[in-house]
Every structure is written in C-alpha cells, then in structure tokens.
Design a protein around this motif. Structure first.
Motif, PDB file in Angstrom:
ATOM      1  N   HIS A 153       3.218   0.036   4.195  1.00 13.19           N
ATOM      2  CA  HIS A 153       2.854   1.410   3.814  1.00 13.19           C
ATOM      3  C   HIS A 153       4.098   2.289   3.719  1.00 13.19           C
ATOM      4  O   HIS A 153       4.439   3.004   4.671  1.00 13.19           O
ATOM      5  N   GLU A 185      -0.802  -3.638   9.523  1.00 14.08           N
ATOM      6  CA  GLU A 185      -0.446  -2.569   8.573  1.00 14.08           C
ATOM      7  C   GLU A 185       0.817  -1.905   9.109  1.00 14.08           C
ATOM      8  O   GLU A 185       0.811  -1.357  10.215  1.00 14.08           O
ATOM      9  N   SER A 233      -0.155  -5.681   5.202  1.00 18.60           N
ATOM     10  CA  SER A 233       0.094  -4.566   4.280  1.00 18.60           C
ATOM     11  C   SER A 233       1.275  -3.732   4.752  1.00 18.60           C
ATOM     12  O   SER A 233       1.495  -3.542   5.951  1.00 18.60           O
ATOM     13  N   ARG A 273      -5.494  -1.601   2.133  1.00 21.30           N
ATOM     14  CA  ARG A 273      -5.413  -1.744   3.595  1.00 21.30           C
ATOM     15  C   ARG A 273      -6.612  -2.557   4.108  1.00 21.30           C
ATOM     16  O   ARG A 273      -6.457  -3.489   4.896  1.00 21.30           O
ATOM     17  N   TRP A 297      -5.922   2.928   0.134  1.00 20.16           N
ATOM     18  CA  TRP A 297      -6.807   2.684   1.291  1.00 20.16           C
ATOM     19  C   TRP A 297      -7.528   1.348   1.088  1.00 20.16           C
ATOM     20  O   TRP A 297      -7.739   0.596   2.046  1.00 20.16           O
ATOM     21  N   LEU A 321      -2.974   5.538   4.566  1.00 25.70           N
ATOM     22  CA  LEU A 321      -3.092   5.701   6.024  1.00 25.70           C
ATOM     23  C   LEU A 321      -3.669   7.059   6.410  1.00 25.70           C
ATOM     24  O   LEU A 321      -4.142   7.260   7.516  1.00 25.70           O
ATOM     25  N   SER A 360       0.866  -1.174   0.000  1.00 24.56           N
ATOM     26  CA  SER A 360       0.000   0.000   0.000  1.00 24.56           C
ATOM     27  C   SER A 360       0.908   1.231   0.000  1.00 24.56           C
ATOM     28  O   SER A 360       1.865   1.300  -0.785  1.00 24.56           O
TER      29      SER A 360
END
Ligand SMILES: NC(=O)c1ccc[n+]([C@@H]2O[C@H](COP(=O)([O-])OP(=O)(O)OC[C@H]3O[C@@H](n4cnc5c(N)ncnc54)[C@H](O)[C@@H]3O)[C@@H](O)[C@H]2O)c1
Length: 243
Positions: free
Chosen positions: A180, A234, A178, A159, A156, A142, A137
C-alpha cells in the motif's frame, strides 16, 4: 548468488514507474522478468536495456487470453515464481463527478486485471514448486481517499482479494500479499498539479513523497524467500500517511 537466480517474475504495467524499477532490481539479483504493458515503446526499450534476462510483451491486463500468453512467455525465460499485479490507472474524481464508465474502467483495469493475473499464474507457479504474488494496492485501500472514489473502490478490493487468495493458495505453496504505497513520485501523480501534490505531501508525517526504489525494495522482499512465512499481509509504505 542473487535472491532471484533461476526464477522469473511477471510484472504487469512494468514499462515505467514502480514496475520498471522492480524489473531492474530483480535482474540485478540474478532473476528474469517478463514485462507487460500497453506502452510498447517504453516496454521494449526497458527490455532491451536489461538484456536477455528480460522480455516485453504487449498486454492489456483486462484481456484474459493475453494473460495465458504472458504466462507462457514468462515460463520461456525460466520457472515462474513471482507476479506483481502492478498495472493501474488513477483518474481521481469525487463521487458526484464519477460516471459509471469511469468507475467501470477503474474496476476492469485495477481489479479485474489483478483477479485474472492471480488466476493465470497458479498452474505455472505450481510447476515451479512455489510462488509469490504481490498486489499493488495503495493507502487509498486502507482509508478514505479524498476525491477518488473509483480508484479507492478498486484498491480496497485488492486488499480483500489478497486475503481471500492467500487462503485459497496457501495449500498450493503460493503466497499473496498486498503493498500500500502512499504518494510515490512517478508519472501517475502528474494527473494533479504540482500545487495540489504539494498540499498532499504536507499531509504525510515524513513530509516527502516516496520513491519507486523504496517501494521496489519492499516488493522484492515479498517476492523473495526472505518473506517465506508471510501471506495475506497488507504492508503500508507511505511515510506514515495512512496513520
Ligand atoms: N504513484 C503513486 O503515488 C501510487 C500510490 C499508490 C499506489 N500506486 C500504484 O502503484 C502501481 C504502479 O503505478 P506507478 O506509480 O508506477 O505509475 P505509472 O502510471 O508509471 O505505472 C502504471 C503502469 O500501468 C500501466 N497500465 C495502465 N493501464 C494498463 C492496462 N490496461 N494494461 C496494462 N498496463 C496498464 C501504465 O501504462 C503504466 O506503465 C499502480 O497500481 C498504482 O495504482 C501508485
């Protein structure tokens, strides 16, 4: 013995950038990699450099039938225990600049591609005994990301899809997490001018962009058994940019 000895990892969009570095590190740790991308020259060159532990296959992640071919090619290298849904596009435009075609293009590559990939690898990972899926992602998944509504929508989505898939796949022995990243120095950032990128870097608490190697090390941790009790997580890797 390396962490990936006897295992194969499929990396979408693996011809260059973060995916290419992940491939190098996995092979260095004894694993095999099936690289897919639409950049044939770069993908073939990387696979040749990595030797018999790597193979490149042309695949546009929006093509469902191509995913079945990619999984077969990966299994030909060894038990498929990892998938990095890494392929992505970033064409930043504000809400008012974005037309439906651009929005849909992001959705098809970044989001539908990830969905098709997760679905395609499940039977192979069950055959392999267990598996780990890492969905790439962004910090744009976030928080609100300026001037990139279509990209943000897809990141998004990844996620949420990661968490839903983590629940669905836990009984099958497959973990889904995920990652980020904040600004990472790859070709992707070249869509903005150096001046625009410098402004964005100054907003990062650590005052620098990340490297593909830094992201790759986190991805390998999630792919490996070192993260055996992690699913649905995440993880930001962004120098504090999402704080
Ligand atoms: N570089 C950053 O600052 C940054 C930040 C956050 C997240 N990310 C994400 O990291 C991932 C990797 O990006 P990168 O930084 O290595 O950039 P990159 O542009 O070098 O890599 C993206 C790769 O995806 C491939 N790709 C694009 N469309 C495809 C399609 N339809 N089918 C198959 N492959 C396709 C590209 O050819 C390329 O090789 C992407 O998902 C990106 O959104 C990047």
């Amino acid at each position: 013995m390396g962490r990936f000895q006897g295992s194969t990892v499929l990396i979408s969009g693996g011809a260059r950038g973060q995916g290419a570095v992940e491939a190098r590190l996995i092979v260095a740790e004894g694993g095999c990699v099936l690289l897919t991308d639409i950049l044939d020259a770069e993908g073939e060159a990387l696979a040749a450099e990595l030797g018999p532990a790597a193979r490149f296959l042309h695949h546009d992640v929006t093509e469902e039938a191509g995913w079945a071919r990619a999984v077969s090619a990966a299994e030909a290298l060894g038990p498929l225990r990892g998938l990095v849904n890494n392929a992505g596009i970033y064409i930043p435009k504000t809400l008012m600049e974005t037309d439906a075609a651009l929005f849909e293009r992001h959705t098809r590559i970044n989001q539908l591609g990830c969905f098709l990939g997760m679905q395609a690898v499940v039977p192979a990972m069950e055959r392999a005994g267990h598996g780990s899926i890492v969905n790439i992602s962004s910090t744009a998944g976030l928080r609100g990301s300026p001037g990139a509504i279509a990209y943000s929508a897809t990141k998004w989505a990844l996620r949420g899809m990661t968490k839903a898939a983590a629940i669905d796949l836990a009984p099958r022995g497959i973990r889904v997490n995920s990652v980020h990243p904040g600004p990472i120095d790859t070709e992707m950032l070249k869509i903005r001018t150096p001046e625009e990128n410098a402004v964005r870097t100054r907003l990062v608490p650590m005052q620098r962009n990340g490297t593909a190697e830094e992201v790759a090390k986190l991805v390998l941790f999630l792919l490996s058994e070192d993260s055996s009790y992690m699913t649905g997580a995440e993880l930001a890797i962004d120098g504090g940019a999402s704080l």
